[in-house]
Design an enzyme around this catalytic site. Structure first.
Site, short mmCIF file in Angstrom:
data_model
loop_
_atom_site.label_atom_id
_atom_site.label_comp_id
_atom_site.label_asym_id
_atom_site.label_seq_id
_atom_site.Cartn_x
_atom_site.Cartn_y
_atom_site.Cartn_z
N GLU A 56 0.94 -1.40 -0.07
CA GLU A 56 0.02 -0.13 0.12
C GLU A 56 0.88 1.33 -0.05
O GLU A 56 0.47 2.27 -0.61
CB GLU A 56 -0.84 0.00 1.21
N TYR A 139 -6.07 6.83 3.90
CA TYR A 139 -6.47 5.89 2.93
C TYR A 139 -5.39 4.42 3.15
O TYR A 139 -6.24 3.35 3.36
CB TYR A 139 -6.01 6.16 1.61
N ASP A 157 -9.57 4.40 -2.74
CA ASP A 157 -8.65 5.09 -3.64
C ASP A 157 -9.19 5.65 -4.84
O ASP A 157 -10.61 5.88 -4.83
CB ASP A 157 -7.53 3.98 -3.95
#
Ligand code: SF4
Length: 366
Positions: A56, A139, A157
């Protein structure tokens, strides 16, 4: 003439209120059609928090295809958060070279050290705790919490934003509607399988609900999609007015001597912080290339190379004028500088901008 409501391919009119999207339909689709990604757990297996977090961080502002080789290389070299924490920062920065947004690499290392040394090598499970780690924003915290620990949250996203904007026909540009998009995405969350659900939304956006020509005929959410039902998928997400990036200018100085090039390390904070560079000026909107020689690291017969190097950063475009010089012998000392043999330039972990400079100066080939 009477007004006729627009018909969709599903034959509904825009006057009808769409039904709620069915998360079970999306999960069934995911079970059949999920992307095979190297950081993903196999169906039914638990995801490894280290792999999820690493991927990520790498995927921030970077495409899946660009990330794959870096992910494999990092995992092969540092297979655990403890191994990454024990690595010298310089080595991590070099391994990151070419992936861009170098603050991520520094934060990656700082985060690994915090998890390894202060949390016994265990990543926190809660979104709020994850947020306290270096380099972990809202996020990434949601993605790690959902994917690694099945916490009840959705990571939104760019792909997910597009899907949600279309599902609910949100009539504002994404940058103005971010909060709304997150809240709407959260309302879709099923009672179980949050991690799969979040990845299913990401996959749907990446493979079916694409920016252009979405494949609504393949979409498990089509019966509930407001944009599709109105026949207006291309209108959503609503386009924002384009703002041009400002143009900054600067100069880089490539000096060679005895088969070596002069490099230095940029300050740890700021743009390309901690990365290797050819001595360069600050990058500024009002930089005057005709006065660039005044910034040269030493007196030499500097020759301006034809054609500037162009590079685009997130917030500005850069045009870099390149000056080159060859010295018969290297000066004994240059503050903050080091002479790197040309044969070893590729081991220096040059960021993409400086690779372009090296190519323009003919020190490495493309
Ligand atoms: S129906 Fe079409 S526009 Fe709506 S979410 Fe699915 S792919 Fe996207």
């Amino acid at each position: 003439m009477p007004r006729v409501p627009a018909k969709s391919s599903a034959g509904r009119s825009s006057a009808e209120k769409p039904p709620r999207p069915d998360p079970r339909a999306l999960l069934s689709w995911y079970d059949r059609s999920r992307r095979d990604l190297p950081w993903r757990a196999a169906p039914g297996e638990r995801a490894d928090p280290y792999s999820v977090w690493l991927s990520e961080i790498m995927l921030q502002q970077t495409t899946v295809e660009a990330v794959k080789p870096y992910f494999h290389a990092f995992l092969a070299r540092w297979p655990s958060v403890a191994a990454l924490a024990a690595a010298p920062l310089e080595e991590v920065m070099k391994a990151w070279a070419g992936l861009g947004y170098y603050a991520r690499a520094r934060n990656l290392h700082a985060c690994a050290q915090q998890v390894a040394f202060e949390r016994g090598g265990i990543f926190p499970r809660e979104e709020g705790d994850l947020l306290s780690l270096p380099g972990v924003g809202p996020y990434t915290a949601a993605a790690v919490a959902a994917i690694a620990f099945d916490a009840p949250c959705v990571a939104v996203d760019g792909n997910v934003e597009r899907v949600v904007a279309r599902l609910f026909a949100i009539d504002r540009p994404i940058r103005e509607a971010k909060r709304d998009l997150r809240e709407q995405a959260q309302t879709l969350l099923p009672a179980a399988r949050s991690g799969d659900f979040t990845q299913a939304l990401m996959d749907l956006g990446a493979t079916v609900c694409t920016p252009r020509a979405p494949r609504c005929d393949l979409c498990p959410l089509a019966p509930a999609c407001a944009a599709a039902l109105r026949g207006e998928t291309e209108r959503f997400p609503v386009k924002a007015q384009k703002l041009d990036k400002p143009l900054r200018r600067g100069a880089a100085f490539v000096v060679t001597s005895g088969g070596a090039a002069l490099l230095r390390t940029r300050p740890p904070r700021g743009l390309l912080g901690g990365m290797s560079e050819f001595p360069s000026t600050p990058f500024r909107v009002d930089f005057d290339p005709s006065r660039a020689r005044a910034h040269a690291p030493m007196a030499a017969r500097w020759k301006e190379l034809p054609g500037a190097v162009e590079h685009v950063f997130t917030h500005f475009s850069l045009r870099l004028t390149i000056f080159a010089a060859t010295l018969p012998a290297p000066p004994p000392y240059i503050e903050n500088g080091r002479w790197t043999p040309l044969a070893r330039l590729s081991e220096e972990g040059l960021p993409t901008l400086m690779r372009k400079v090296a190519i323009r100066a003919g020190l490495i080939v493309e």
